[in-house]
Design an enzyme around this catalytic site. Structure first.
Site, PDB file in Angstrom:
ATOM      1  N   GLU A 125      97.945 -20.350 -74.643  1.00 43.84           N
ATOM      2  CA  GLU A 125      98.478 -20.356 -73.281  1.00 43.84           C
ATOM      3  C   GLU A 125      97.390 -19.928 -72.306  1.00 43.84           C
ATOM      4  O   GLU A 125      96.744 -18.904 -72.531  1.00 43.84           O
ATOM      5  CB  GLU A 125      99.679 -19.415 -73.149  1.00 43.84           C
ATOM      6  CG  GLU A 125     100.311 -19.518 -71.776  1.00 43.84           C
ATOM      7  CD  GLU A 125     101.556 -18.658 -71.598  1.00 43.84           C
ATOM      8  OE1 GLU A 125     102.106 -18.653 -70.500  1.00 43.84           O
ATOM      9  OE2 GLU A 125     101.967 -17.978 -72.561  1.00 43.84           O
ATOM     10  N   GLY A 265      98.204  -9.271 -73.324  1.00 44.92           N
ATOM     11  CA  GLY A 265      98.913  -8.217 -74.035  1.00 44.92           C
ATOM     12  C   GLY A 265      99.514  -8.747 -75.322  1.00 44.92           C
ATOM     13  O   GLY A 265      99.419  -8.125 -76.374  1.00 44.92           O
ATOM     14  N   GLU A 268     103.953 -15.285 -77.031  1.00 45.69           N
ATOM     15  CA  GLU A 268     105.254 -15.571 -77.615  1.00 45.69           C
ATOM     16  C   GLU A 268     105.298 -16.814 -78.477  1.00 45.69           C
ATOM     17  O   GLU A 268     106.365 -17.445 -78.614  1.00 45.69           O
ATOM     18  CB  GLU A 268     106.297 -15.707 -76.503  1.00 45.69           C
ATOM     19  CG  GLU A 268     106.170 -16.949 -75.607  1.00 45.69           C
ATOM     20  CD  GLU A 268     105.335 -16.766 -74.358  1.00 45.69           C
ATOM     21  OE1 GLU A 268     105.467 -17.571 -73.431  1.00 45.69           O
ATOM     22  OE2 GLU A 268     104.537 -15.804 -74.321  1.00 45.69           O
ATOM     23  N   ASN A 269     104.204 -17.215 -79.097  1.00 44.95           N
ATOM     24  CA  ASN A 269     104.204 -18.415 -79.946  1.00 44.95           C
ATOM     25  C   ASN A 269     105.452 -18.449 -80.833  1.00 44.95           C
ATOM     26  O   ASN A 269     105.840 -17.445 -81.406  1.00 44.95           O
ATOM     27  CB  ASN A 269     102.975 -18.413 -80.862  1.00 44.95           C
ATOM     28  CG  ASN A 269     101.741 -17.920 -80.173  1.00 44.95           C
ATOM     29  OD1 ASN A 269     101.175 -18.577 -79.320  1.00 44.95           O
ATOM     30  ND2 ASN A 269     101.314 -16.707 -80.542  1.00 44.95           N
ATOM     31  N   HIS A 301     109.743  -8.129 -74.800  1.00 39.89           N
ATOM     32  CA  HIS A 301     109.371  -9.224 -73.906  1.00 39.89           C
ATOM     33  C   HIS A 301     109.060 -10.495 -74.695  1.00 39.89           C
ATOM     34  O   HIS A 301     109.583 -11.571 -74.392  1.00 39.89           O
ATOM     35  CB  HIS A 301     108.164  -8.809 -73.071  1.00 39.89           C
ATOM     36  CG  HIS A 301     107.706  -9.848 -72.099  1.00 39.89           C
ATOM     37  ND1 HIS A 301     108.088  -9.865 -70.782  1.00 39.89           N
ATOM     38  CD2 HIS A 301     106.873 -10.917 -72.251  1.00 39.89           C
ATOM     39  CE1 HIS A 301     107.543 -10.902 -70.166  1.00 39.89           C
ATOM     40  NE2 HIS A 301     106.790 -11.552 -71.044  1.00 39.89           N
ATOM     41  N   GLU A 302     108.207 -10.381 -75.689  1.00 41.69           N
ATOM     42  CA  GLU A 302     107.814 -11.577 -76.439  1.00 41.69           C
ATOM     43  C   GLU A 302     108.969 -12.122 -77.266  1.00 41.69           C
ATOM     44  O   GLU A 302     109.128 -13.341 -77.405  1.00 41.69           O
ATOM     45  CB  GLU A 302     106.605 -11.276 -77.332  1.00 41.69           C
ATOM     46  CG  GLU A 302     105.394 -10.703 -76.608  1.00 41.69           C
ATOM     47  CD  GLU A 302     104.954 -11.515 -75.394  1.00 41.69           C
ATOM     48  OE1 GLU A 302     105.181 -12.744 -75.364  1.00 41.69           O
ATOM     49  OE2 GLU A 302     104.388 -10.921 -74.463  1.00 41.69           O
ATOM     50  N   GLU A 324     108.264 -16.211 -67.010  1.00 42.27           N
ATOM     51  CA  GLU A 324     107.719 -14.851 -67.008  1.00 42.27           C
ATOM     52  C   GLU A 324     108.517 -13.896 -66.129  1.00 42.27           C
ATOM     53  O   GLU A 324     108.792 -12.766 -66.519  1.00 42.27           O
ATOM     54  CB  GLU A 324     106.248 -14.873 -66.569  1.00 42.27           C
ATOM     55  CG  GLU A 324     105.331 -15.597 -67.540  1.00 42.27           C
ATOM     56  CD  GLU A 324     105.332 -15.006 -68.942  1.00 42.27           C
ATOM     57  OE1 GLU A 324     105.867 -13.902 -69.157  1.00 42.27           O
ATOM     58  OE2 GLU A 324     104.787 -15.672 -69.851  1.00 42.27           O
TER      59      GLU A 324
END
Length: 867
Positions: A125, A265, A268-269, A301-302, A324
């Site tokens: 990304e 950080g 999210e794959n 988050h991920e 996001e």
């Protein structure tokens, strides 16, 4: 200035891809310097135009091209513009096979496939996949991926990719393979691959519907014991998303891999999240409470991206806040439910003001849905993320929690498996809530700058009526054709007894609007924008005494905290002007007394009290200055803290000594609040004249049994320029020099030291064996902290801070443009610094932008600063 400015990409010029990839089978023959990548794609035309097939590809050695199994040569490989153009491809669906070679070890950009130490890993990304193979590398091209990884079994026993493992086995020559299949269509930015000799921990999670999901976290061997907090955070995240939004995980396995060299950080794959090790690894001795809190938040988050980002993704990169902003809001709500909701809200707003408000007011200001960009990596910003989250929060405030949930359900119902726009999200929210009219609310998506909100009130004693007048306006850098916002403003009216007499969410839609409250028996104090319901800069007609009243009585914890900040900021801004005029400094006695009352208040918990002891940062104060006075701002903050500490040293010492945490280390909100309060008290005490409290800080450092206390005390010793500073730094280094994550903390506390030794210390620290400029975390810890947060030393009158950071930016730009461009943040005050400093800064900015071969990452930021 350079004439070959990078091309500007415009949202208005968006067009669908000419070709779509339906499936892609990838085979990797892993090698440190010569990895062979074989792709087999099913491609179909997506337009009636007679367009060639244009694939993105960067730093790739092309080996062969086949169409429908036959060699194909009618192509042009343009390495300068990074494309492979195939002419006269078949009209219908066809099979495209490409072989290419890449060099992961030489890839220091940390985009695409690269090596982090001995580990192969990816970061795709936004546009890293084009560094792996030739592809239609854009988010609206969604395909089903299958991956076969072949590698030396001894060196790389762990082979991971997206989806579920469907085959594995041994091969000749000491090699082995694993094949992974992802059943869900996804864009290439969500693709991931990891290979290495890794340690790991395993667990399982049973979903609401009864499915067992395998959970695995991978790391460097020897760090397995530091992964347990991350694992617990993952299970909490999965449970929370089921309870709050009815969302279950959709694969048989969920994996996280921690690597040291990572630009972001975390990522999210699909099914295989790759994390910066700073957001996975933690134990009591080496991680602070902030680290534990951050890990829980980022893990959440991920994971939450699995639905808000993966199952539904962005049509194009202008829509980045679609995933996001929404997912930051979700992780903030998760953190609030797992910890203290009031503390989470205050910390989120403090972060927003420190980073996003400054960004909104500076040369790189942009809306949460920008209309143009040169380099998309530059738009992974606080505006897209944090302001985007505030916009989502306003939607929930307008619709209510239940209405927002209905909107989320409708969003998944309508758009699951698609690449969509922010307009589609708003549409789902509207139709799920009786066609709620968001027409005006959409102005939040397309306008930059932080809105200004003014509140005044008039009480009619005869009719027992209060009229509250709200006025919205725009900052100087807002668009010339800016339109009024639809703004939810949560308001409370507080009686003389300190209790609420009214509470309501007001919807402000016009430039000025009156809101009438009836049957108000006596004149109340207004508490406006409770819970920070709208991301604005608020001014009110409240008096100094009114603010002190709110500071003592407001039932809304955010506005109680906010009242103290408003009072302190007003006093400090006046003091800065006094300092600049060489006038003697004197702190308002009522404020000093009110601060003492907060310290003595036994009805508020430790975490809130610690936050209430926070005074506005230098960066927050700088935002309010037409011309920034760096030394004066620092001197005023020191003066205020010293005055408060001297006046209340007895109660501060009592707070410090009364908290006994010699028992079992706990990570609950109360224990974390106690540690925070203890360090905040120690920090203030260290400002008092004499060595008494500096000795106390050194004793606390030596006796620390956890990293929160240890690094907190070390920071106090450095900031107070204690005579124990050198001894403490040496002791810390000797103890922790083999722990990279801990050494990042050691670098950071020295990078922000405000005394004149900071510059020489940074030059020395760059030569230390622990520092490696190819590791983004280390660069951010040292140079990033210096440029962004050591305002006095970065803006040294000699100009040496500017030259140092400019030199390092140019060096890093050749290795990792993303890291280089982040360092430019220190220069963003250029237009508001004194003329003598501008004369020092401008030559460095000119030197950067005139450099041949400068990346578009750095060019875009610096050109905006100069403009």
């Amino acid at each position: 200035m350079k004439t070959d400015a990078p091309k500007v990409i415009k949202l208005s010029e968006y067009k669908q891809p000419d070709y779509l990839v339906e499936t892609i089978d990838l085979t990797f023959h892993l090698d440190s310097t010569k990895t062979l990548v074989q792709s087999k794609m099913t491609v179909s035309k997506n337009t009636t135009d007679a367009a060639p097939l244009v694939l993105n590809g960067e730093e790739l050695i092309l080996k062969s091209v086949k169409i429908n199994g036959e060699a194909f040569t009618d192509y042009k490989h343009d390495e300068e513009v990074h494309t492979l153009t195939l002419n006269r491809v078949p009209a219908g669906s066809f099979t495209l096979e490409i072989e290419n070679e890449i060099n992961p070890e030489a890839n220091k950009t940390l985009d695409g496939l690269y090596k982090s130490g001995t580990i192969f890993c990816t970061q795709n990304e936004p546009e890293g996949f084009r560094r792996i193979t030739f592809y239609v590398d854009r988010p609206d091209n969604m395909a089903k991926f299958t991956t076969k990884i072949i590698a030396d079994k001894k060196l790389y026993p762990i082979l991971l990719s997206n989806g579920n493992p469907i085959a594995k086995g041994d091969l000749d020559g000491g090699k082995h393979f694993v094949t992974w299949e992802d059943p869900f269509k996804k864009p290439s930015y969500l693709y991931a691959l990891v290979a290495g000799d890794l340690g790991f921990i395993k667990d399982t999670y049973k979903t609401t519907s009864g499915r067992n999901v395998a959970l695995e976290i991978y790391c460097d061997k020897g760090n397995e014991d530091k992964c347990h907090h991350a694992m617990e955070s993952l299970k909490k995240s999965m449970k929370w998303d089921e309870d709050r939004f009815g969302l279950e995980y959709d694969l048989d396995i969920y994996m996280i891999v921690a690597v040291d060299a990572f630009n972001m950080g975390a990522m999210e794959n699909k099914g295989l999240n790759i994390f910066n090790s700073a957001y996975v690894l933690a134990d009591q001795k080496s991680a602070t409470d902030g680290n534990f809190y951050g890990i829980e938040s980022v893990i959440g988050h991920e994971y939450f991206h699995n639905w808000t980002g993966n199952r539904i993704t962005c049509r194009d990169w202008f829509q980045l806040t679609l995933k996001e902003g929404l997912t930051v809001f979700r992780d903030q709500e998760f953190s609030a439910d797992m910890n203290s909701r009031s503390v989470e809200r205050i910390q989120s707003v403090l972060g927003l003001r420190a980073s996003q408000f400054a960004e909104d007011a500076g040369p790189t200001s942009h809306p949460i849905k920008p209309a143009t960009y040169m380099e998309i990596n530059n738009f992974y910003t606080a505006t897209i993320y944090e302001k985007g989250a505030e916009v989502i929060r306003m939607i929930q405030t307008l619709l209510g929690v239940d209405g927002f949930r209905r909107g989320m359900d409708k969003y998944f119902e309508l758009f699951d498996g698609q690449a969509v726009r922010t307009e589609d999200f708003i549409h789902a929210m509207s139709v799920a809530n009786d066609n709620f009219d968001f027409t005006q609310f959409k102005n939040w998506y397309g306008q930059n700058g932080t809105p200004l909100l003014k509140s005044t009130s008039k009480y009619d004693e005869a009719n027992k009526r209060l009229t509250l007048t709200l006025t919205q306006s725009f900052p100087a850098n807002a668009p010339k054709d800016a339109k009024p916002y639809h703004m939810p403003v949560r308001v409370g009216l507080i009686g003389a007894d300190g209790k609420d007499v009214a509470s309501k969410v007001l919807e402000l839609k016009t430039p000025t609007q009156d809101f009438v409250f009836e049957n108000i028996s006596s004149k109340p104090i207004t508490s406006v924008n409770r819970d920070f319901s709208a991301p604005v800069k608020l001014t009110t007609d409240l008096s100094f005494d009114d603010q002190l009243f709110l500071m003592a009585h407001d039932s809304d914890s955010f506005n109680r905290f906010e009242a103290a900040q408003v009072v302190a900021q007003k006093l400090m801004l006046d003091l800065i002007q006094d300092a600049h005029a060489k006038k003697p400094l004197e702190l308002n006695a009522k404020y000093v007394a009110a601060f003492g009352k907060v310290l003595a208040d036994t009805t508020i918990d430790e975490a809130f009290k610690a936050l209430s002891m926070t005074i506005p940062s230098e960066g927050i104060l700088h935002q309010e200055l037409a011309e920034i006075y760096y030394p004066e701002t620092e001197a005023v903050r020191d003066f205020v803290m010293k005055t408060l500490a001297t006046a209340h040293q007895d109660i501060l010492l009592k707070l410090f000594t009364s908290i006994d945490q010699k028992g079992e280390y706990k990570l609950d909100p109360k224990a974390m609040g106690q540690r925070d309060l203890k360090i905040k008290a120690l920090n203030l005490l260290s400002m008092v004249d004499g060595d008494k409290y500096k000795t106390l800080a050194f004793d606390h450092f030596k006796s620390a049994t956890n990293m929160t206390d240890e690094i907190g005390a070390l920071s106090v010793l450095i900031n107070s320029n204690s005579s124990f500073k050198a001894e403490a730094l040496k002791s810390f280094y000797t103890k922790w020099k083999s722990e990279t994550l801990v050494m990042q903390k050691w670098l950071s506390v020295q990078a922000v030291a405000s005394d004149d030794s900071a510059y020489d210390n940074i030059l020395a620290l760059e030569k230390d064996s622990i520092y490696d400029r190819t590791i983004p975390n280390l660069v951010r810890a040292l140079l990033g902290q210096f440029a962004a947060n050591n305002k006095v030393q970065f803006n040294h009158p000699s100009g040496r801070g500017y030259k140092l950071v400019a030199d390092r930016m140019l060096e890093l730009d050749k290795l990792n443009p993303q890291v280089a461009s982040r360092l430019a943040s220190g220069f963003k005050d250029y237009s508001r610094i004194p003329k003598d400093l501008q004369a020092k800064m401008k030559p460095e900015l000119d030197r950067i932008i005139k450099t041949d071969g400068l990346s578009k990452n750095v060019y875009e930021i610096v050109s905006k600063i100069l403009a």
